[in-house]
Design a protein around this motif. Structure first.
Motif, PDB file in Angstrom:
ATOM      1  N   GLY A  65       0.838  -1.207   0.000  1.00  0.00           N
ATOM      2  CA  GLY A  65       0.000   0.000   0.000  1.00  0.00           C
ATOM      3  C   GLY A  65       0.865   1.246   0.000  1.00  0.00           C
ATOM      4  N   ARG A  66       1.892   1.227   0.828  1.00  0.00           N
ATOM      5  CA  ARG A  66       2.803   2.353   0.917  1.00  0.00           C
ATOM      6  C   ARG A  66       3.558   2.548  -0.403  1.00  0.00           C
ATOM      7  N   LYS A  67       3.982   1.423  -1.000  1.00  0.00           N
ATOM      8  CA  LYS A  67       4.722   1.514  -2.267  1.00  0.00           C
ATOM      9  C   LYS A  67       3.847   2.125  -3.370  1.00  0.00           C
ATOM     10  N   ILE A  68       2.563   1.729  -3.372  1.00  0.00           N
ATOM     11  CA  ILE A  68       1.651   2.281  -4.382  1.00  0.00           C
ATOM     12  C   ILE A  68       1.473   3.787  -4.166  1.00  0.00           C
ATOM     13  N   ARG A  69       1.277   4.179  -2.899  1.00  0.00           N
ATOM     14  CA  ARG A  69       1.102   5.607  -2.609  1.00  0.00           C
ATOM     15  C   ARG A  69       2.318   6.409  -3.070  1.00  0.00           C
ATOM     16  N   ASP A  70       3.501   5.883  -2.763  1.00  0.00           N
ATOM     17  CA  ASP A  70       4.720   6.605  -3.147  1.00  0.00           C
ATOM     18  C   ASP A  70       4.849   6.720  -4.669  1.00  0.00           C
ATOM     19  N   ALA A  71       4.488   5.625  -5.363  1.00  0.00           N
ATOM     20  CA  ALA A  71       4.581   5.657  -6.828  1.00  0.00           C
ATOM     21  C   ALA A  71       3.570   6.648  -7.404  1.00  0.00           C
ATOM     22  N   GLU A  72       2.374   6.714  -6.766  1.00  0.00           N
ATOM     23  CA  GLU A  72       1.360   7.688  -7.207  1.00  0.00           C
ATOM     24  C   GLU A  72       1.887   9.105  -7.027  1.00  0.00           C
TER      25      GLU A  72
END
Ligand SMILES: [Zn+2]
Ligand SMILES: [Zn+2]
Length: 658
Positions: free
Chosen positions: A595-602
């Motif tokens: 979830g954190r990785k997706i947020r950072d990529a966004e």
């Protein structure tokens, strides 16, 4: 006695002698009389361009007039912003006794006024609310702007008695400048409420026209731009006829600030600026990818259009710059160095190098046109004060090309440049506006040469069925040109490309080709750039797309996100596969939750995320997610690569949300 004036629709209007613009407006209609701000007056047969006048100006006989209202956007905005500058000075004079006033014009997007505040007083944005409140009182009072023409002596005495030294200096200068032709008999003063300014005008009937305004910033500015004179305090503001228009403008400014390329360049890790090399970008890997993507685009599109790439030196003997004329005209903008007692200059443009290269061997007409392109490194010694992120730099590269062709080939070559330009701009979703700039007053060559050259550009434009605006007198001294302007997603206009005919440089470098008649002829040189500088273009692109680039341009196109450490091995294989397919891919193998990785990529606005879990690793698939769009579904590695490759190849111009 009566006068006759002509209206924009061709109708003639009979008015009593001494009638004003306001009188004309009320004869035409009460609605217009109410909306009128000023009147544009062209004295027929005088040879003078139309002049904007106060509504109270007595109209001359036999003039063509047009009443200015808020509908005439640009002119009306300039008028009401000049009104606002006077209102600002009125408020400041009221709040800060002893303040000295200098000048206060309207400028693009607003206005300013320069003041010298009394000793010990310094102004900051914290003072704006009080000044704005006072301005609002003057606007609400609808103070009429009253014009008075007085002798320069009377005006001088008045300002001198008030201690307004800058106004006294301006009047003295007007008087001495006029002495050469004929004596200055009057100057105009404008008064609104308690404030009187030396001013040419015109102004709207009253301060009420300033519907909505806002003070924006404060800066130091030397009196008359002269660094040996007093540093004044410049207050900037903007004004609109209505609050709604002001709010829309302020909203656009906020959006632009969010998209500021310097801010996004830092956040997206594209480039870095440092005082160790002012005005020169240090490109980080992601920014370099973008830069290279644009250079390859230019190369690829150029190759299929018969351009050949060359490489020319950075540093040249001053002799070359004397030949090209840069040593005389452009030297201040060049970096010069000395080597073995030879004076050398770093190239600010590629043209002289290309001209020299062309001249290094003999050419037959059969070889022409020759189209040299080079993304060469250029240096221009810009003052440090004007440097601005990527938009104004000292060190840059252009998508530069020079075409050497015969006189007969000019039209077809220019048409080719225009086709190239539109094929390029289409990739970025730009609206393009063309301007044809014709012969300036200072120029070389005969009128006949200019007639021919301008005619060829016009024909090329017509042949491509392109609309253009005429910009008379704005061509280069060596030939006419077509400039290409685009409007970005924030509604701002930028000049990007240019196609210029040059009859001078081939002469200076004594360039020739052997014609079919076996004698020597002079080729024509065409300068052509479409992006302009890559640096500036990327700066504009960052703001145009707000950092959400179309896939082909995105510095990082995809990121692989394993949901746990155990999947890092498979994730690495996925990234390797993407890289094999020439997709610029990264891997996020930090021990963070997915979830954190997706947020950072966004947050990094990365176009594609490839999420891999146990099932994907077993099946050889990925779960594909697109920025802003969300989940796309489970695809095999092959399908993923194909999809991304296809999107890159189409070079779809749309960024994330635009
Ligand atoms: Zn003024
Ligand atoms: Zn050039």
């Amino acid at each position: 006695m009566s006068i006759s004036v002509r209206l924009p629709d061709g109708r003639a209007l009979e008015l009593p002698d001494g009638a004003t613009g306001a009188d004309a407006a009320s004869v035409i209609g009460p609605g217009l009389a109410k909306a009128a701000l000023a009147v544009s007056v062209e004295e027929l047969g005088s040879g003078q361009p139309p002049q904007l006048r106060d509504l109270s100006w007595p109209l001359p006989d036999n003039a063509s007039i047009s009443i200015l209202t808020a509908k005439d956007q640009e002119q009306a905005l300039a008028l009401l912003r000049h009104d606002a500058a006077h209102v600002l000075a009125t408020a400041v004079m009221g709040l800060y006794p002893g303040v000295k006033i200098s000048i206060g014009p309207s400028i693009e997007n607003g206005f300013y006024y320069d003041f010298e505040f009394p000793p010990g007083v310094s102004i900051s944005e914290a003072d704006f609310p009080a000044i704005e409140a006072r301005m609002a009182e003057h606007v609400k009072a609808a103070e009429p702007f009253v014009r008075e023409d007085v002798t320069p002596q009377a005006a001088r005495a008045r300002f001198a008695s008030e201690g307004q030294d800058y106004k006294v200096e301006l009047i003295d200068d007007l008087v001495s400048a006029a002495d050469h032709d004929e004596e200055l008999t009057s100057v105009s003063l404008y008064t609104n409420g308690p404030f009187t300014d030396l001013c040419r005008g015109p102004h709207a009937p009253s301060t009420k026209t300033v519907g909505a305004f806002k003070l924006q910033s404060v800066a130091g500015a030397y009196w008359r731009g002269d660094s040996t004179r007093t540093m004044l305090t410049r207050i900037y503001g903007t004004a609109f006829p209505s609050k709604k228009e002001l709010d829309e403008h302020l909203h656009r400014l906020e959006q632009a600030a969010l998209r500021d390329h310097r801010k996004l360049g830092r956040e997206l890790e594209l480039f870095h600026f440092s005082d160790v090399s002012p005005g020169a970008a240090f490109w980080l890997p992601a920014g370099t990818s973008m830069f290279n993507a644009l250079v390859s685009l230019s190369r690829q599109m150029g190759e299929s259009r018969g351009y050949t790439e060359v490489k020319t030196p950075l540093i040249y003997d001053s002799e070359l710059w004397k030949t090209s004329g840069h040593w005389g005209k452009y030297r201040e903008n060049m970096f010069t160095i000395e080597a073995e007692e030879r004076e050398m200059g770093l190239k600010p443009m590629n043209c002289p190098g290309h001209a020299h290269l062309y001249g290094s061997r003999r050419h037959s007409y059969r070889e022409l046109p020759i189209r040299y392109s080079e993304p060469g490194l250029l240096h221009r010694n810009e003052a440090s004060g004007v440097l601005h992120g990527l938009l104004r730099v000292r060190h840059f590269a252009q998508d530069d090309a020079h075409i050497f062709c015969t006189e007969e080939q000019v039209q077809q070559e220019v048409a080719g440049c225009l086709e190239f330009a539109f094929a390029t701009y289409e990739l970025f979703d730009f609206d393009v506006r063309l301007e044809l700039s014709t012969r300036p007053e200072q120029r070389i060559g005969s009128d006949e040469m200019w007639d021919r050259a301008e005619d060829k550009l016009k024909r090329a434009l017509r042949e491509q069925k392109l609309d253009y605006a005429l910009n008379p007198g704005d061509g280069a001294f060596y030939g006419p040109k077509i400039d290409m302007h685009m409007t970005d997603s924030l509604g701002r206009s930028w000049q990007l490309g240019t196609v210029q005919l040059d009859y001078s440089m081939p002469e200076r470098f004594d360039l020739t080709y052997t014609g079919a008649d076996n004698t020597e002829h002079r080729p024509v040189m065409i300068h052509r750039a479409l992006f302009g500088s890559y640096e500036r273009f990327i700066g504009i692109m960052i703001e145009h797309y707000g950092g959400e680039f179309p896939l082909w341009l995105a510095p990082v196109q995809a990121i692989v996100l394993p949901i746990s450490d155990r999947l890092n091995e498979y994730a690495r294989r996925v990234r390797a596969r993407l890289r094999d397919a020439q997709i610029r891919a990264e891997l996020d193998d930090r021990g963070e939750s997915v979830g954190r990785k997706i947020r950072d990529a966004e947050l990094r606005k990365l176009p594609y995320m490839l999420i891999v879990g146990e099932r994907e690793a077993t099946d050889g698939t990925v779960s594909l997610r697109q920025h802003r769009t969300g989940d796309i579904g489970t695809l095999t590695l092959e399908q993923t690569c194909e999809r991304l490759r296809g999107e890159v190849a189409r070079r779809n111009g749309r960024g994330g949300d635009s």
